[in-house]
Scaffold this motif. Sequence first.
Motif, PDB file in Angstrom:
ATOM      1  N   ALA A  28      75.059  56.878  61.195  1.00 54.67           N
ATOM      2  CA  ALA A  28      75.085  57.794  62.324  1.00 54.67           C
ATOM      3  C   ALA A  28      74.347  59.081  61.995  1.00 54.67           C
ATOM      4  CB  ALA A  28      76.530  58.107  62.702  1.00 54.67           C
ATOM      5  N   TRP A 270      65.961  53.239  67.678  1.00 51.22           N
ATOM      6  CA  TRP A 270      67.377  53.356  67.326  1.00 51.22           C
ATOM      7  C   TRP A 270      67.664  54.711  66.679  1.00 51.22           C
ATOM      8  CZ3 TRP A 270      72.036  52.373  68.311  1.00 51.22           C
ATOM      9  CH2 TRP A 270      73.055  52.450  67.371  1.00 51.22           C
ATOM     10  N   THR A 271      66.774  55.184  65.831  1.00 49.72           N
ATOM     11  CA  THR A 271      66.945  56.504  65.228  1.00 49.72           C
ATOM     12  C   THR A 271      67.010  57.578  66.304  1.00 49.72           C
ATOM     13  OG1 THR A 271      65.831  55.865  63.182  1.00 49.72           O
ATOM     14  CG2 THR A 271      65.905  58.220  63.676  1.00 49.72           C
ATOM     15  N   GLN A 274      70.340  57.527  68.114  1.00 45.56           N
ATOM     16  CA  GLN A 274      71.387  58.175  67.320  1.00 45.56           C
ATOM     17  C   GLN A 274      71.291  59.693  67.423  1.00 45.56           C
ATOM     18  OE1 GLN A 274      70.401  56.033  63.626  1.00 45.56           O
ATOM     19  NE2 GLN A 274      72.546  55.414  63.563  1.00 45.56           N
ATOM     20  N   HIS A 277      72.525  60.737  70.803  1.00 45.62           N
ATOM     21  CA  HIS A 277      73.983  60.606  70.827  1.00 45.62           C
ATOM     22  C   HIS A 277      74.628  61.806  70.139  1.00 45.62           C
ATOM     23  CE1 HIS A 277      77.918  58.657  70.672  1.00 45.62           C
ATOM     24  NE2 HIS A 277      77.985  58.953  69.390  1.00 45.62           N
TER      25      HIS A 277
END
Length: 306
Positions: A28, A270-271, A274, A277
């Motif tokens: 994360a 995806w990085t 994250q 998020h």
Amino acid sequence: MPKIIPSLAALALAASLAACAAPPSQAAAPVPPAPPAPHPPAGMTLSAIASGSTRSTAAMAFEGGGRDDRRTFVAGAILVDHPKGKLLFDAGYGRDLATHFKTAPAIMQATIKPVLTTPVAQQLAAAGVPVSSLKAVVLTHAHWDHVSGLQHFSGTPVWVTKAELDFADHADGAKLARQLGTGNYKVYDFPDGPYLGFDHSWDIFDDGSVVLVPTPGHTPGSIAAFVNTPDGKRYVLVGDTAWQAEGVTLPAPKPALSRMLVDADGPGTWTMLQRLHAAAQAVPGLVVVPAHDARVWSTLPPLQAR
């Protein structure tokens, strides 16, 4: 039986597909410090302008999504009207959508059917916003469904990063951008410091109201825009880094097939998910606005016809 040795090109293609489809790391991103308080000017507004849509399922949008969970994928633009200039984020579908859609990947043409309602430029005119009054169209990225409407903005500067201009000039995924022409594309950089976990940013109006950050992955020059309005609302326009809000709020990547089809760099995307998020955790109430989530768009202020 002779041993078959794959060509270097085949090996490279296989490696590229494997990298794109590889399951993302579960590490994360740390929650970043909150940014300085923005000072959006009175009268600044954000308006959503849907130009059409298509239909699919949550299962095709993010890992863990249900196959029976039907979703409307909106296409359109977000108008930010600032006293120092009007910015239009993306351009939605143009009147020649049927022709433009032929530049999309073949598997996409076989599985979805985009429907045009009203081009963004036409809706702007109905609201008393002439195209000539726009400071710029700011592309989150240069895929067909974000540039189709540029056919109606032939005299408007189109802001992109250098990486996205290179993508538009050369990549198969940007055929329509080249066909419509990139002569009005203007390159910008990120001259400002870190912002909500992103190393570089551009505070366009120097008041914290509109801050761009690089989010490479879906395309090499993808960006996100943090928009802070005077009514205290906080938004982040994430383009296609996530197709639906769950991509950021869970977070969850696109399914492997979708990643192979549309993400230039699956792990890189995806990085960015994250980081987005983590940014949402740092800013309570931050509204995550994917470019295609009709549920979120229905909660945004609509452009009002004059």
